[in-house]
Design a protein around this motif. Sequence first.
Motif, PDB file in Angstrom:
ATOM      1  N   THR A 117       0.818  -1.212   0.000  1.00 20.53           N
ATOM      2  CA  THR A 117       0.000   0.000   0.000  1.00 20.53           C
ATOM      3  C   THR A 117       0.850   1.259   0.000  1.00 20.53           C
ATOM      4  O   THR A 117       0.516   2.243  -0.659  1.00 20.53           O
ATOM      5  CB  THR A 117      -0.948   0.015   1.203  1.00 20.53           C
ATOM      6  OG1 THR A 117      -0.185  -0.319   2.339  1.00 20.53           O
ATOM      7  CG2 THR A 117      -2.104  -0.952   1.024  1.00 20.53           C
ATOM      8  N   ALA A 118       1.963   1.195   0.730  1.00 19.16           N
ATOM      9  CA  ALA A 118       2.860   2.361   0.766  1.00 19.16           C
ATOM     10  C   ALA A 118       3.387   2.674  -0.624  1.00 19.16           C
ATOM     11  O   ALA A 118       3.456   3.834  -1.040  1.00 19.16           O
ATOM     12  CB  ALA A 118       4.012   2.099   1.731  1.00 19.16           C
TER      13      ALA A 118
ATOM     14  N   LYS B  19       0.699   4.201  -2.743  1.00 13.98           N
ATOM     15  CA  LYS B  19       0.488   5.599  -2.348  1.00 13.98           C
ATOM     16  C   LYS B  19       1.555   6.491  -2.987  1.00 13.98           C
ATOM     17  O   LYS B  19       1.248   7.569  -3.498  1.00 13.98           O
ATOM     18  CB  LYS B  19       0.560   5.698  -0.818  1.00 13.98           C
ATOM     19  CG  LYS B  19       0.026   7.013  -0.293  1.00 13.98           C
ATOM     20  CD  LYS B  19       0.134   7.091   1.214  1.00 13.98           C
ATOM     21  CE  LYS B  19       0.176   8.535   1.629  1.00 13.98           C
ATOM     22  NZ  LYS B  19       0.823   8.726   2.926  1.00 13.98           N
TER      23      LYS B  19
ATOM     24  N   GLY C 161       5.828  10.061   0.132  1.00 12.83           N
ATOM     25  CA  GLY C 161       5.239   9.092   1.062  1.00 12.83           C
ATOM     26  C   GLY C 161       5.449   9.577   2.480  1.00 12.83           C
ATOM     27  O   GLY C 161       5.884  10.697   2.691  1.00 12.83           O
ATOM     28  N   ASP C 162       5.144   8.715   3.462  1.00 14.51           N
ATOM     29  CA  ASP C 162       5.372   9.107   4.844  1.00 14.51           C
ATOM     30  C   ASP C 162       6.816   8.830   5.226  1.00 14.51           C
ATOM     31  O   ASP C 162       7.379   7.799   4.854  1.00 14.51           O
ATOM     32  CB  ASP C 162       4.439   8.318   5.771  1.00 14.51           C
ATOM     33  CG  ASP C 162       2.987   8.580   5.412  1.00 14.51           C
ATOM     34  OD1 ASP C 162       2.678   9.743   5.095  1.00 14.51           O
ATOM     35  OD2 ASP C 162       2.190   7.618   5.405  1.00 14.51           O
TER      36      ASP C 162
END
Lengths: 287, 139
Positions: free
Chosen positions: A2-3, A6, A140-141
Amino acid sequence: MTAMKKIEENLRKEAKRLLEGGEVSVVLAYGRGYDENHPMPFAARTVEDVDSLVFNEYCTFNLARYLPKYPPKTKIAVAVKAADSRAVVQLIQEEKVRREDLVILGIPVTGMKDQKTGEVIDNKTTCNMANPVLYDILLGDEIHGFKGGSPYDVLAELEGMDHDARMAFWKKEFEKCIRCFACRKACPMCYCDPCFMDASRPRWADKSPTPDGHLMYHLTRFYHLAGRCIDCGECSRACPVDIPLYLFHKKLAKECEDMFQQAAGMKIEDKPAMVNYGNQDSDEMLK
Amino acid sequence: MDFEPKILGIACNWCTYTGADLAGTTRLKYPQNVRTVRVMCSSRINPSFIIRAFQLGADGVLVGGCHPGDCHYGTGNLYARRKLAVTKKILEFAGMEPKRFRVEWISASEGKKYAEVVEEFTNDVKALGPQTKFKIRKD
């Protein structure tokens, strides 16, 4: 996964915004290859191109490689992972690109995989960092608390060998070299024109893969990258005969860090170590 | 027959080469194994020279420059120190014996030191025997 998805979404979104607004004329990122596991470097120039952008764990290429190729003052957006961002910083230090011409799209990511073997490359062939050191937009984060051991752990075996065994090791590896110059082509720091291998006067080493030229080509290339190699490992991944070039580069990066107290491509303000000298330099380094 | 090593000496014009001259004019005795090449500054030395010398059959390479801070050009040997330090690490990691490559700062007035360094280095290289690791020509 999922990362990664994203990041891909954000990459497309930002690329579209930058191209539509005319902020940049090209977005350097990853595009589809012949299948999912083989993405390729891709330069998006129009808004329609943006749909072809992808990002997954096989997007190992270091896109900083293409930056010095563009004419000066071209506005470029470039997608970078941790090691790639160090390459960008190193290129800025060496005045090959200008900071104001770049929009750096940072990708915080771990667990990238080699396209050939499918192995995770974190601290094996690359510098084992998760977050880019320099970016304008983070896709991303930010990753906190990532630990995968030192990037120099892989050196232990070779460092433990005696000189004869090490010579035998490198001779065996270099003998495989077919002098395709893929390592040179993949390397973001190999931008010299002409390369010392292309110079004919003096002709340092044979361009064809003769045994005589192996040592000269590789050792000189290692020297040229000492203190500049940002440990992305692209040379070894590009190598069609799998010479572990990253081992030598890592060793020199480690030694340069010890001797000059400066890692390549960490701060824009630094001067490249090999065109500099420091007050703390001592003759100990020659021992 | 005793093994007589071939040693390439690369000496800076302003200090080490003049120092070697002084060693000669003061009639100091030192081994004849060093073939000296004069360069204008130790930072003129391209590390490929050293690899090339080993490939062409040198058993050792001795580099001489001014003492740090004494460089004729101000800072040349400070750059050279970093370059040669990295060269040494490369040779070592590639598998060359580190004793075959030596960097020494010898000033124009240190004829005696030049003779001593050459003597010591020649003995070191002699003890290691012929260099075959990098050599490419079998003559």
